[in-house]
Design a protein around this motif. Structure first.
Motif, PDB file in Angstrom:
ATOM      1  N   VAL A   1       0.818  -1.218   0.000  1.00  0.00           N
ATOM      2  CA  VAL A   1       0.000   0.000   0.000  1.00  0.00           C
ATOM      3  C   VAL A   1       0.853   1.269   0.000  1.00  0.00           C
ATOM      4  CG1 VAL A   1      -1.397   1.414   1.574  1.00  0.00           C
ATOM      5  CG2 VAL A   1      -2.167  -0.853   0.926  1.00  0.00           C
ATOM      6  N   PHE A   2       2.004   1.239   0.650  1.00  0.00           N
ATOM      7  CA  PHE A   2       2.764   2.465   0.887  1.00  0.00           C
ATOM      8  C   PHE A   2       3.218   3.155  -0.397  1.00  0.00           C
ATOM      9  CE2 PHE A   2       3.072  -0.051   4.753  1.00  0.00           C
ATOM     10  CZ  PHE A   2       2.692   0.880   5.695  1.00  0.00           C
ATOM     11  N   GLY A   3       3.465   2.397  -1.437  1.00  0.00           N
ATOM     12  CA  GLY A   3       3.837   2.998  -2.716  1.00  0.00           C
ATOM     13  C   GLY A   3       2.654   3.472  -3.523  1.00  0.00           C
ATOM     14  N   LYS A   4       1.451   3.137  -3.068  1.00  0.00           N
ATOM     15  CA  LYS A   4       0.221   3.529  -3.764  1.00  0.00           C
ATOM     16  C   LYS A   4      -0.607   4.494  -2.917  1.00  0.00           C
ATOM     17  CE  LYS A   4      -0.030  -1.101  -5.846  1.00  0.00           C
ATOM     18  NZ  LYS A   4      -0.837  -2.351  -5.929  1.00  0.00           N
ATOM     19  N   SER A   5       0.075   5.208  -2.040  1.00  0.00           N
ATOM     20  CA  SER A   5      -0.613   6.083  -1.094  1.00  0.00           C
ATOM     21  C   SER A   5      -0.409   7.553  -1.422  1.00  0.00           C
ATOM     22  CB  SER A   5      -0.108   5.807   0.334  1.00  0.00           C
ATOM     23  OG  SER A   5      -0.405   4.486   0.725  1.00  0.00           O
ATOM     24  N   LEU A   6      -1.290   8.353  -0.854  1.00  0.00           N
ATOM     25  CA  LEU A   6      -1.215   9.800  -0.958  1.00  0.00           C
ATOM     26  C   LEU A   6      -0.634  10.326   0.353  1.00  0.00           C
ATOM     27  CD1 LEU A   6      -2.118  12.086  -2.937  1.00  0.00           C
ATOM     28  CD2 LEU A   6      -4.252  12.192  -1.633  1.00  0.00           C
ATOM     29  N   TYR A   7       0.438  11.114   0.270  1.00  0.00           N
ATOM     30  CA  TYR A   7       1.072  11.674   1.457  1.00  0.00           C
ATOM     31  C   TYR A   7       0.781  13.174   1.497  1.00  0.00           C
ATOM     32  CZ  TYR A   7       3.456   7.204   1.673  1.00  0.00           C
ATOM     33  OH  TYR A   7       3.725   5.848   1.751  1.00  0.00           O
ATOM     34  N   THR A   8       0.079  13.603   2.541  1.00  0.00           N
ATOM     35  CA  THR A   8      -0.368  14.987   2.608  1.00  0.00           C
ATOM     36  C   THR A   8       0.310  15.733   3.762  1.00  0.00           C
ATOM     37  OG1 THR A   8      -2.289  14.273   3.929  1.00  0.00           O
ATOM     38  CG2 THR A   8      -2.598  14.499   1.553  1.00  0.00           C
ATOM     39  N   PHE A   9       0.573  17.012   3.536  1.00  0.00           N
ATOM     40  CA  PHE A   9       1.232  17.865   4.528  1.00  0.00           C
ATOM     41  C   PHE A   9       0.434  19.154   4.692  1.00  0.00           C
ATOM     42  CE2 PHE A   9       4.469  15.129   2.889  1.00  0.00           C
ATOM     43  CZ  PHE A   9       5.380  14.930   3.909  1.00  0.00           C
ATOM     44  N   TYR A  10      -0.007  19.400   5.919  1.00  0.00           N
ATOM     45  CA  TYR A  10      -0.651  20.677   6.237  1.00  0.00           C
ATOM     46  C   TYR A  10      -0.078  21.138   7.572  1.00  0.00           C
ATOM     47  CZ  TYR A  10      -4.404  24.188   6.117  1.00  0.00           C
ATOM     48  OH  TYR A  10      -5.126  25.381   6.046  1.00  0.00           O
TER      49      TYR A  10
ATOM     50  N   ILE B   1      11.450   5.558   1.287  1.00  0.00           N
ATOM     51  CA  ILE B   1      10.814   4.322   1.754  1.00  0.00           C
ATOM     52  C   ILE B   1       9.595   3.958   0.906  1.00  0.00           C
ATOM     53  CG2 ILE B   1      11.634   4.574   4.121  1.00  0.00           C
ATOM     54  CD1 ILE B   1       8.888   5.647   4.897  1.00  0.00           C
ATOM     55  N   GLY B   2       9.490   4.608  -0.278  1.00  0.00           N
ATOM     56  CA  GLY B   2       8.472   4.167  -1.226  1.00  0.00           C
ATOM     57  C   GLY B   2       7.393   5.155  -1.593  1.00  0.00           C
ATOM     58  N   GLY B   3       7.284   6.296  -0.901  1.00  0.00           N
ATOM     59  CA  GLY B   3       6.255   7.283  -1.218  1.00  0.00           C
ATOM     60  C   GLY B   3       6.485   7.932  -2.575  1.00  0.00           C
ATOM     61  N   ARG B   4       5.410   8.136  -3.349  1.00  0.00           N
ATOM     62  CA  ARG B   4       5.563   8.697  -4.689  1.00  0.00           C
ATOM     63  C   ARG B   4       4.622   9.854  -5.004  1.00  0.00           C
ATOM     64  NH1 ARG B   4       9.541   6.602  -4.051  1.00  0.00           N
ATOM     65  NH2 ARG B   4      10.711   5.112  -5.331  1.00  0.00           N
TER      66      ARG B   4
ATOM     67  N   LEU C   1      13.611  14.504  -7.543  1.00  0.00           N
ATOM     68  CA  LEU C   1      13.055  13.170  -7.327  1.00  0.00           C
ATOM     69  C   LEU C   1      12.288  12.731  -8.571  1.00  0.00           C
ATOM     70  CD1 LEU C   1      11.691  13.556  -3.677  1.00  0.00           C
ATOM     71  CD2 LEU C   1      13.916  12.686  -4.413  1.00  0.00           C
ATOM     72  N   LYS C   2      12.887  11.877  -9.358  1.00  0.00           N
ATOM     73  CA  LYS C   2      12.263  11.419 -10.601  1.00  0.00           C
ATOM     74  C   LYS C   2      11.092  10.486 -10.306  1.00  0.00           C
ATOM     75  CE  LYS C   2      15.449  13.647 -12.803  1.00  0.00           C
ATOM     76  NZ  LYS C   2      15.147  14.960 -13.424  1.00  0.00           N
ATOM     77  N   ASN C   3      10.152  10.437 -11.246  1.00  0.00           N
ATOM     78  CA  ASN C   3       8.976   9.566 -11.141  1.00  0.00           C
ATOM     79  C   ASN C   3       8.193   9.806  -9.849  1.00  0.00           C
ATOM     80  OD1 ASN C   3       9.712   8.237 -13.595  1.00  0.00           O
ATOM     81  ND2 ASN C   3      11.193   7.026 -12.438  1.00  0.00           N
ATOM     82  N   THR C   4       8.144  11.060  -9.435  1.00  0.00           N
ATOM     83  CA  THR C   4       7.453  11.434  -8.207  1.00  0.00           C
ATOM     84  C   THR C   4       6.532  12.618  -8.474  1.00  0.00           C
ATOM     85  OG1 THR C   4       9.329  10.704  -6.878  1.00  0.00           O
ATOM     86  CG2 THR C   4       7.750  12.167  -5.810  1.00  0.00           C
ATOM     87  N   THR C   5       5.348  12.578  -7.903  1.00  0.00           N
ATOM     88  CA  THR C   5       4.394  13.675  -8.043  1.00  0.00           C
ATOM     89  C   THR C   5       4.376  14.483  -6.751  1.00  0.00           C
ATOM     90  OG1 THR C   5       3.000  12.363  -9.525  1.00  0.00           O
ATOM     91  CG2 THR C   5       1.976  14.275  -8.471  1.00  0.00           C
ATOM     92  N   ILE C   6       4.754  15.759  -6.847  1.00  0.00           N
ATOM     93  CA  ILE C   6       4.751  16.663  -5.695  1.00  0.00           C
ATOM     94  C   ILE C   6       3.893  17.865  -6.065  1.00  0.00           C
ATOM     95  CG2 ILE C   6       6.121  18.048  -4.105  1.00  0.00           C
ATOM     96  CD1 ILE C   6       8.512  16.255  -4.756  1.00  0.00           C
ATOM     97  N   ILE C   7       2.770  18.012  -5.397  1.00  0.00           N
ATOM     98  CA  ILE C   7       1.802  19.053  -5.736  1.00  0.00           C
ATOM     99  C   ILE C   7       1.770  20.137  -4.666  1.00  0.00           C
ATOM    100  CG2 ILE C   7      -0.616  19.533  -6.310  1.00  0.00           C
ATOM    101  CD1 ILE C   7       0.813  17.709  -8.304  1.00  0.00           C
ATOM    102  N   TYR C   8       1.911  21.374  -5.108  1.00  0.00           N
ATOM    103  CA  TYR C   8       1.755  22.541  -4.248  1.00  0.00           C
ATOM    104  C   TYR C   8       0.305  22.983  -4.338  1.00  0.00           C
ATOM    105  CZ  TYR C   8       2.089  27.566  -3.040  1.00  0.00           C
ATOM    106  OH  TYR C   8       1.907  28.821  -2.510  1.00  0.00           O
TER     107      TYR C   8
END
Length: 380
Positions: free
Chosen positions: A162-171, A210-213, A271-278
Motif C-alpha cells: 500500500v505504501f507505494g500507492k498512497s497519498l502523502y499529505t502535509f498541512y 521508503i516508497g512514497g511517490r 526526485l524522478k517519477n514522483t508527483t509533488i503538488i503545491y
C-alpha cells in the motif's frame, strides 16, 4: 431480419462489454489505496486529544454533534479528501482504541511545528510531536506493519504494497509562523522560514526513500486575517488593509508560500517519477475572508466561537468553550448558532463550511501546481 443466432451473439458481446467495464470500474475506483497525513491542528483528527484527553463541547457541533478531537465545528480538509477518495476518516496514529489503519493513518497533532519545539525559536505551548517526530512515527508504523504482515497480519493494518500507492499529505507550518509572531515580530519570523520549508522538503525526500511517490503540500493560510492574530499582534489601523487583515503579516505569508512553491518545484526535479503538488489553499481562504458574502457567508474576520463581541469575538484570555472569571463576572466563550455563516471557527481554525470550500478547490485541481485533479483519479 436478424436471426436468433445473431441476436445471441450480439447479446453475448454486449454482456461481455458490461462485465469488462464493471470489472475495470471496480479495479480503477481509486489510484490511491491509503492516505498518510502530517500536520498540526488544521488536519489533526484526534491525535492530540488521544495523547492528552480533555476536549469538550462545542467542538464538533456541526457534523459529529460531539467533540471528536478536531479543532473545528465539523469536518477538516483531510476529512473531505478521505471522503472523496471513498475512504473512511483517518484514524490518529496516537489513538490506541478504535483505530483502523488499513487505508492510512494521521500523524498530525494540534500545536505541532515543523522545526523541533525545544529550540530557542519557540515559546512554550507547542506540541512535542514535531514533523521530525511524525516522520519517525511513520517509519516505525511501516516497519511494524511489514513485520506483522509477514507474520500473518492484523485486520487493522495495511498490506505492505500500500505504501507505494498512497497519498502523502502535509498541512503544517502555521505554528512555526505564529508561535513567536507577537513577541519577536514579522522580520524575525521571516528569518527562519527557509529552515521550515527545508525541513518539509527533506521529509518528502525521506518518505520517497521508503516508497512514497505522491505528495500534496498545502501552503500557509492568510493568518493576518485570523481573529487571534488581529487581537494578539500589536498594530495600528494603518497596518490593516481594506478587508481588515494585517498587511505585514500577510506579506510574510506570501513570502513563505512563494519560497515553498519554489522549493517543491526543485524537489520535484530532483526526485524522478514522483508527483509533488503545491496546493494554494491560501488563495481560497483569503478570498473567503475578504468576500464571505460571495460564498453565502456573513462573517470573515469574526470568530463563531469566542468571547469579546465585535469586531472579532476573540479574547486571548478565553478560548472557545472555556469558562473563566473576568473582572467580577464568570463568562464562557460560546459558539454561534450558525457556524456555516463564518469563515473562522474559534479565531484560529476554519469552520467546516470554509474547509469544504477549500476541499472542493483541491478536488477540481483549480489550486494545484502543477495541475492535479483528484476528481479524475477517484470517485467523488
Amino acid at each position: 431480419m436478424v436471426s436468433v443466432q445473431n441476436r445471441r451473439i450480439v447479446f453475448s458481446f454486449l454482456l461481455l462489454i458490461i462485465v469488462v467495464f464493471s470489472s475495470y470500474k471496480a479495479d480503477s475506483e481509486c489510484d490511491f489505496k491509503a492516505i498518510y497525513n502530517f500536520g498540526d491542528s488544521n488536519s489533526d483528527t484526534g491525535g492530540f486529544w488521544a495523547a492528552f484527553p480533555a476536549q469538550s463541547g462545542p467542538w464538533g457541533m456541526t457534523y459529529f454533534k460531539k467533540p471528536v478531537g478536531r479543532a473545528s465545528d465539523g469536518r477538516l480538509i483531510i476529512d473531505f479528501l478521505a471522503e472523496s477518495l471513498g475512504m473512511p476518516f483517518l484514524s490518529p496514529y496516537l489513538q490506541s482504541i478504535g483505530s483502523d489503519f488499513r487505508q492510512g493513518a494521521n500523524f498530525a497533532t494540534l500545536a505541532s511545528t515543523v522545526l523541533l519545539p525545544n529550540t530557542s525559536l519557540f515559546v512554550t505551548g507547542v506540541s512535542p510531536f514535531s514533523l521530525a517526530i511524525q516522520l519517525n512515527q511513520m517509519k516505525h508504523f511501516k516497519v511494524k506493519a511489514d513485520e506483522l504482515n509477514r507474520a500473518g497480519g492484523l485486520h487493522i493494518l495495511p498490506p505492505s504494497n500500500v505504501f507505494g500507492k498512497s497519498l502523502y499529505t502535509f498541512y503544517i507550518g502555521q505554528n512555526d509562523f505564529t508561535s513567536n509572531l507577537a513577541s519577536t515580530g514579522v522580520d524575525r519570523v521571516k528569518q527562519y522560514l527557509p529552515q521550515v520549508i527545508g525541513q518539509i522538503a527533506g521529509t518528502i525526500k525521506e518518505i520517497h526513500g521508503i516508497g512514497g511517490r505522491t505528495f500534496l503540500v498545502l501552503n500557509l493560510a492568510p493568518v493576518g486575517c485570523y481573529p487571534a492574530i488581529l487581537t494578539g499582534y500589536t498594530h495600528n489601523v494603518s497596518d490593516l488593509d481594506q478587508f481588515g487583515c494585517l498587511i505585514s503579516v500577510n506579506k510574510a505569508v506570501k513570502y513563505y508560500n512563494a519560497l515553498l512553491k519554489k522549493t517543491l518545484s526543485e524537489t520535484r526535479t530532483e526526485l524522478k517519477n514522483t508527483t509533488i503538488i503545491y496546493l494554494d489553499t491560501h488563495k481560497v481562504l483569503l478570498d473567503l475572508f475578504q468576500h464571505p458574502k460571495s460564498y453565502g457567508m456573513k462573517h470573515g474576520t469574526k470568530a463563531c466561537c469566542g468571547y469579546g463581541g465585535r469586531p472579532y469575538n476573540f479574547d486571548q484570555k478565553l478560548f472557545c468553550g472555556n469558562t473563566k472569571v473576568i473582572g467580577n463576572s464568570t463568562v464562557t466563550a460560546k459558539a454561534c448558532r450558525d457556524p456555516h455563516n463564518y469563515v473562522s471557527w474559534d479565531g484560529i481554525h476554519a469552520t467546516e463550511a470554509a474547509n469544504h470550500r477549500i476541499s472542493m478547490a483541491i478536488l477540481d485541481g483549480s489550486i494545484s501546481d502543477p495541475p492535479f485533479t483528484l476528481n479524475n483519479l477517484c470517485r467523488s
